[in-house]
Design an enzyme around this catalytic site. Structure first.
Site, PDB file in Angstrom:
ATOM      1  N   HIS A  20      38.348 108.136  21.862  1.00  0.00           N
ATOM      2  CA  HIS A  20      39.582 108.231  22.628  1.00  0.00           C
ATOM      3  C   HIS A  20      39.305 108.613  24.082  1.00  0.00           C
ATOM      4  CE1 HIS A  20      43.711 110.299  23.248  1.00  0.00           C
ATOM      5  NE2 HIS A  20      43.768 109.027  23.597  1.00  0.00           N
ATOM      6  N   ASP A  28      33.502  90.103  35.352  1.00  0.00           N
ATOM      7  CA  ASP A  28      32.992  88.765  35.622  1.00  0.00           C
ATOM      8  C   ASP A  28      31.513  88.845  35.981  1.00  0.00           C
ATOM      9  OD1 ASP A  28      32.831  89.461  38.404  1.00  0.00           O
ATOM     10  OD2 ASP A  28      34.856  88.729  38.754  1.00  0.00           O
ATOM     11  N   TYR A 118      37.695  88.366  40.660  1.00  0.00           N
ATOM     12  CA  TYR A 118      38.525  89.495  40.227  1.00  0.00           C
ATOM     13  C   TYR A 118      38.894  89.454  38.750  1.00  0.00           C
ATOM     14  CZ  TYR A 118      38.792  90.117  45.234  1.00  0.00           C
ATOM     15  OH  TYR A 118      38.469  90.271  46.550  1.00  0.00           O
ATOM     16  N   ALA A 119      38.086  88.811  37.929  1.00  0.00           N
ATOM     17  CA  ALA A 119      38.299  88.804  36.477  1.00  0.00           C
ATOM     18  C   ALA A 119      37.604  90.040  35.900  1.00  0.00           C
ATOM     19  CB  ALA A 119      37.771  87.517  35.863  1.00  0.00           C
ATOM     20  N   ASN A 120      38.213  91.181  36.167  1.00  0.00           N
ATOM     21  CA  ASN A 120      37.655  92.464  35.765  1.00  0.00           C
ATOM     22  C   ASN A 120      38.790  93.359  35.285  1.00  0.00           C
ATOM     23  OD1 ASN A 120      34.968  91.905  37.108  1.00  0.00           O
ATOM     24  ND2 ASN A 120      36.299  91.917  38.898  1.00  0.00           N
TER      25      ASN A 120
END
Length: 129
Positions: A20, A28, A118-120
Site C-alpha cells: 500500500h 515510455d 509523455y506516455a508515462n
C-alpha cells in the site's frame, strides 16, 4: 508455470512485493529512469509493447488508488491522455519535470517500448480490502 496474467517472471515478482502506497512508474522508452527503483524493462522495439498494453495488464493485477501523469500529455499525446482519463477519473496532472522528480520515489519502474511522447504514469498502489 503461470497460465494467465503477467508471465514475465521479473515483473510478476516485482508486483508481488508491492504494498500500500508504493509507487509504480509506467513509462515510455524515452523517459529518464532514476537511480534507485527496481526496473523491469519490457521495451523490445519502438512501440512494442505499447503503453496501453502494459497499463491495461498492470491494472488487471494491481489495486491502484491514484495516478499522476504529466500535464503535457493532453496536447502532445491525446491517445495516452484518453487512456489515462478512462482508467483514472481523478488523474493528478503535474508538469513533466515534476513527474520526473516524483518518479525517483517509485518502488518499481516498468519501461515500455512506447515511442509517443509523455506516455508515462506514476501509479500509487492501494489495498484490496
Amino acid at each position: 508455470m503461470k497460465k494467465a496474467g503477467i508471465l514475465n517472471r521479473h515483473l510478476a515478482g516485482a508486483l508481488a512485493g508491492l504494498g500500500h502506497g508504493d509507487g509504480v512508474l509506467v513509462c515510455d522508452a524515452g523517459m529518464p529512469i532514476p537511480d534507485g527503483p527496481r526496473v523491469v524493462d519490457l521495451a523490445f522495439r519502438a512501440g512494442v509493447p505499447s503503453f496501453a498494453e502494459v497499463v491495461d495488464g498492470l491494472l488487471d493485477e494491481l489495486v491502484v488508488e491514484g495516478a499522476t501523469a504529466a500535464a503535457e500529455v493532453r496536447e502532445a499525446n491525446p491517445a495516452a491522455a484518453a487512456l489515462l482519463d478512462g482508467h483514472f477519473p481523478e488523474l493528478d496532472l503535474v508538469a513533466h519535470e515534476e513527474l520526473k522528480r516524483l518518479s525517483a520515489g517509485a518502488r518499481l519502474v516498468v519501461r515500455t517500448g512506447e515511442a509517443r511522447p509523455y506516455a508515462n504514469v506514476l501509479l500509487r498502489c492501494g489495498v484490496f480490502f
